[in-house]
Design a protein around this motif. Structure first.
Motif, PDB file in Angstrom:
ATOM      1  N   UNK A 577       0.837  -1.207   0.000  1.00 42.60           N
ATOM      2  CA  UNK A 577       0.000   0.000   0.000  1.00 42.60           C
ATOM      3  C   UNK A 577       0.870   1.256   0.000  1.00 42.60           C
ATOM      4  N   UNK A 578       1.932   1.257   0.792  1.00 44.08           N
ATOM      5  CA  UNK A 578       2.812   2.426   0.837  1.00 44.08           C
ATOM      6  C   UNK A 578       3.512   2.639  -0.504  1.00 44.08           C
ATOM      7  N   UNK A 579       3.882   1.549  -1.150  1.00 48.49           N
ATOM      8  CA  UNK A 579       4.575   1.681  -2.417  1.00 48.49           C
ATOM      9  C   UNK A 579       3.697   2.180  -3.542  1.00 48.49           C
ATOM     10  N   UNK A 580       2.390   1.951  -3.451  1.00 54.73           N
ATOM     11  CA  UNK A 580       1.479   2.350  -4.528  1.00 54.73           C
ATOM     12  C   UNK A 580       0.869   3.725  -4.316  1.00 54.73           C
ATOM     13  N   UNK A 581       1.142   4.359  -3.182  1.00 55.11           N
ATOM     14  CA  UNK A 581       0.547   5.671  -2.915  1.00 55.11           C
ATOM     15  C   UNK A 581       0.878   6.690  -4.008  1.00 55.11           C
ATOM     16  N   UNK A 582       2.149   6.801  -4.470  1.00 56.26           N
ATOM     17  CA  UNK A 582       2.413   7.767  -5.550  1.00 56.26           C
ATOM     18  C   UNK A 582       1.624   7.476  -6.805  1.00 56.26           C
ATOM     19  N   UNK A 583       1.472   6.203  -7.151  1.00 49.85           N
ATOM     20  CA  UNK A 583       0.701   5.830  -8.331  1.00 49.85           C
ATOM     21  C   UNK A 583      -0.763   6.193  -8.164  1.00 49.85           C
ATOM     22  N   UNK A 584      -1.305   5.989  -6.965  1.00 55.19           N
ATOM     23  CA  UNK A 584      -2.700   6.350  -6.707  1.00 55.19           C
ATOM     24  C   UNK A 584      -2.902   7.857  -6.778  1.00 55.19           C
ATOM     25  N   UNK A 585      -1.938   8.593  -6.240  1.00 59.20           N
ATOM     26  CA  UNK A 585      -2.063  10.049  -6.235  1.00 59.20           C
ATOM     27  C   UNK A 585      -2.046  10.611  -7.647  1.00 59.20           C
ATOM     28  N   UNK A 586      -1.269  10.007  -8.547  1.00 58.97           N
ATOM     29  CA  UNK A 586      -1.206  10.478  -9.928  1.00 58.97           C
ATOM     30  C   UNK A 586      -2.370   9.975 -10.764  1.00 58.97           C
ATOM     31  N   UNK A 587      -3.183   9.078 -10.174  1.00 56.58           N
ATOM     32  CA  UNK A 587      -4.370   8.527 -10.831  1.00 56.58           C
ATOM     33  C   UNK A 587      -4.010   7.875 -12.164  1.00 56.58           C
TER      34      UNK A 587
END
Length: 844
Positions: A577-587
């Motif tokens: 989950x922590x590793x995917x946060x940047x990807x989620x933020x950039x949508x």
């Protein structure tokens, strides 16, 4: 007191006075006393409202045949009633206080030996002393002497209560203003004089360190709260005794003696504490010296800046063991030290032969030597932040000394970086090799030292020793975990210019891959946690290191989802989950491998038998949705599909924390669904209230938008999950679900809810049947229900009130307690009533 309780109380008093046997529940009398205390503190006059209590106390004052627990209750009750003016006067008129608190009376009846009586006597007096005349009665009746004797009571509970009472009495002698003269009353002077004499004689007569520590603890407790001139009066009276203890150099009382010194110490204080502190900082025992210096820095932070001399000496003392062991120039060069023990250290650090008996003995005492090193390491980060005029070396030198100590502990003492070490020194410090206690202390210190000034200059040495510990095959799991934590701390301060070399980064990646397959689950768990926490270091985004690439670490995390240990699986979910946060933020659209990971997580939620991993999965989706809805946006379709599964599985989960996390996700969905609407002004407005363009009523567009939001929530399974949780057997789950449903109901109440047709499906059995029963509808009413009608018909406010109450609210009353005591006492008096079986008292 209510009428029913008042009618029961005389019977209870008669029962306690007549029966010589204890009650089956030994806590019922304490609970009854708590009730009387609440009434008294609420302003109720117990002598007037409960006159039977006076008769009960008068009867028990001359009764020596009752059980000690009942007599102890009587003593406490007497003190409670005597704390008020009316109660004190009535008990004095009946001459009860002189009898019931007479130590001679209890000794003559052979009851004073029972700790219950002594505890009751102490607590009764402590309560009574709230009355201004009680202190005079206490002193003139000669009760101070037995109180002082109880300071050494064999019962730790009695001794503790006696200490608290004595401190309370002594502090009552203080003037209201800090600089006023002490009260001149003979009673007050007698208390101070007798107390100081008793402590002085006890310290002189007893040879046991435990007795010394007990009275030093008492004195420290008094001095911490005492003001001028009481503090100075006590210190002056006990100065000789304290100085004698300081000169004796008993290691067992170093801590309590330093407590006394620091409790009475200030830069403006008299010469007593200054002489004592000087003695403690110049003892000829290394362990005691370090302990005293550490205690001084811990307790003198407020005056450290104003006492540069003692602070500087304490800092040097704490650096001495590291200076001696590691040969780092922590004390500078060419400096002459006034402390004899400092000279001892300097001599030994430069001579191959140990010519000092004290130091030789200290080195041979492995336990004391390791404790001394650990004390220095605990204070090292604080010392490194000291002002430059106090610190004898640069903070970076302290960092290097800890690195050197870690290298010694690893057993690597014959490398090129240690040319000065010879066989004798290796023999002396063999106790440090593989010492887990020293390693953990040193790693903790190294982690904290990352914030010290100039720490960046030691980056290469720190990263090298930490990688060395991570690579050691026989490292203890706790040592490895501390190594990871220290590395994370240092990496959070590294910049592009001071980052680790590329080769070192590759070595670290190889080490982490190896540790992720370690046979010990603790090591695997620490490794996976480390990979997840790397993602939380913002400064690493610009560092070109292979370890920081998600492409390198994600396969390790996905593989850890299959780990046989649930802790490791949960850590892997959190790290992903922590590793995917940047990807989620950039949508951005998730690649296929991450989509497969989501499917794998849902499978864990379905099938994993351990709650740790399932909780982490729900938290994963909660984090995902939180990131995507800040700022508001359209959540990815994969997330919305997963949310339905989370609610479906989470509602059926047996772990209450999984269900609470699921409800947190439901709250985020509610927030997102209603967040786009403006709110109606007014105190009655709810944060989720819908938009009104006209103060007289809602617009049709707002109603339509609200209905659409409700349909979306129903389709996502939010309403079904909330209604299921409303009847959950875990109260925290049911309470949170009830509060969320009230939130939705309040939002709907501001709109034309009667025109909205939003439904959700109820199962035919289980919680669906319970909801229909709450709605008083038959089972054939259909599996679909209108959400607006359900929220209107359910009495959610009453249910929230019930869920908010404690489980004992029904029986938590004075009347119930009195009834239980009477019932138990009656059965106790007539064994035939219970058939000889044990009586169980239901006292809340």
């Amino acid at each position: 007191m209510d009428r029913e309780s008042a009618s029961l109380l005389p019977g209870v008093c008669a029962l306690l006075a007549d029966s010589g046997k204890p009650l089956p529940d030994d806590t019922s009398l304490e609970k009854l006393l708590d009730r009387f205390t609440e009434l008294s503190e609420a302003g109720v006059s117990l002598p007037e409202s409960c006159p039977c209590l006076l008769d009960f106390i008068s009867t028990m004052a001359s009764n020596s045949t009752s059980d000690p627990s009942i007599l102890s209750f009587t003593l406490k009750l007497s003190g409670l009633m005597a704390a008020t003016e009316n109660g004190y006067r009535v008990l004095q008129e009946r001459s009860v206080l002189e009898v019931i608190f007479s130590v001679k009376h209890w000794k003559d009846t052979k009851l004073w030996d029972d700790p219950c009586i002594r505890i009751g006597w102490l607590y009764g007096f402590k309560r009574m002393l709230l009355h201004p005349k009680a202190l005079t009665f206490f002193v003139q009746s000669g009760f101070l002497k037995p109180l002082l004797e109880l300071q050494s009571d064999p019962s730790i509970f009695v001794a503790s209560a006696a200490k608290q009472l004595l401190v309370h009495i002594l502090l009552a002698t203080q003037p209201e203003e800090a600089h006023a003269s002490i009260k001149t009353s003979e009673d007050h002077s007698a208390v101070v004089l007798q107390t100081s004499d008793h402590i002085k004689e006890s310290l002189k007569e007893s040879k046991l360190a435990s007795d010394h520590a007990r009275f030093l603890s008492l004195l420290a407790l008094i001095l911490e709260q005492a003001r001028h001139p009481l503090r100075e009066q006590l210190l002056k009276a006990l100065a000789a005794s304290l100085e004698e203890l300081a000169e004796a150099g008993d290691s067992r009382i170093t801590s309590p003696l330093m407590d006394v010194i620091m409790a009475g110490y200030s830069t403006e204080s008299d010469d007593v504490t200054k002489r004592l502190l000087s003695s403690m900082l110049n003892v000829n025992k290394p362990f005691d010296l370090v302990q005293a210096a550490a205690w001084f820095l811990s307790r003198s932070r407020s005056c450290a800046s104003r006492d540069a001399v003692n602070t500087s000496q304490a800092v040097r003392i704490l650096l001495l063991p590291l200076h001696f062991v590691t040969e780092q120039p922590l004390l500078g060069t060419g400096t002459k030290y006034t402390s004899t023990i400092c000279i001892c250290y300097v001599k030994l650090s430069s001579a191959p032969v140990v010519d000092n008996v004290t130091m030789a003995a200290q080195l041979k005492n492995k336990k004391a030597f390791i404790s001394m090193i650990c004390s220095c390491l605990r204070k090292a980060p604080e010392v490194a932040l000291m002002p430059h005029d106090v610190l004898p070396c640069a903070p970076a030198v302290i960092v290097l000394s800890v690195v050197a100590l870690l290298r010694m502990c690893s057993g690597d003492t014959l490398t090129s970086s240690w040319p000065s070490l010879n066989g004798r020194r290796n023999e002396d410090f063999r106790c440090l090799v593989s010492s887990g206690r020293v390693q953990i202390s040193a790693l903790n210190a190294l982690a904290s030292l990352s914030a010290s000034p100039g720490a960046n200059s030691t980056t290469n040495q720190v990263s090298e020793i930490l990688l060395h510990y991570l690579c050691k095959p026989n490292s203890d799991p706790t040592v490895l975990k501390k190594s990871y934590e220290a590395l994370l701390q240092w990496m959070s301060f590294w910049t592009l210019e001071s980052s680790i070399p590329q080769q070192l980064g590759e070595d670290l990646l190889m080490t982490v891959k190896k540790r992720a397959c370690d046979p010990r689950w603790e090591v695997r768990d620490s490794t996976i946690e480390f990979l997840g926490q790397l993602q939380c270091i913002p400064s690493l985004g610009s560092v070109d290191a292979s370890l920081l690439s998600n492409r390198s670490t994600a396969p390790l995390l996905r593989e850890a989802l299959q780990d046989p240990e649930s802790y490791v699986r949960a850590s892997a979910v959190t790290a992903l989950a922590r590793g995917l946060v940047p990807c989620w933020q950039q949508e951005t659209e998730l690649p296929q491998e991450q989509t497969d990971t989501v499917r794998q997580l849902l499978d864990i939620l379905h099938k994993d038998t351990e709650g740790f991993a399932r909780r982490a999965v729900v938290h994963y989706f909660k984090t995902w949705f939180f990131v995507c809805s800040r700022p508001p946006s359209s959540p990815p379709s994969l997330l919305l599909e997963s949310v339905r599964v989370v609610f479906s599985c989470g509602s059926l989960d047996l772990d209450w924390e999984v269900k609470v996390n699921m409800l947190d996700l439901a709250e985020l969905l509610l927030d997102s669904a209603f967040l786009g609407y403006k709110r109606r002004t007014g105190a009655e407005n709810h944060p989720y209230a819908t938009f009104y363009t006209d103060v007289n009523g809602p617009t049709k567009d707002a109603d339509a938008a609200l209905e659409s939001a409700l349909r979306t929530l129903a389709g996502q399974g939010v309403f079904s999950a909330l209604l299921s949780s409303l009847v959950d057997y875990d109260r925290p789950v049911a309470l949170k679900a009830c509060e969320l449903l009230i939130t939705i109901r309040d939002a709907i109440s501001l709109a034309s809810a009667s025109t909205m047709d939003v439904s959700c499906e109820l199962p035919e059995y289980g919680w669906g049947r319970e909801i229909r029963e709450l709605l008083k509808s038959e089972g054939d009413a259909g599996r679909h229900v209108n959400v607006c009608e359900v929220l209107t018909l359910l009495d959610l406010d009453e249910r929230r009130g019930l869920l908010s109450q404690s489980s004992d609210h029904v029986h938590n009353s004075l009347q119930s307690l009195l009834q239980d005591i009477l019932s138990a006492g009656g059965a106790l008096a007539d064994p035939r009533k219970d058939g000889g079986q044990e009586v169980i008292v239901d006292c809340y």
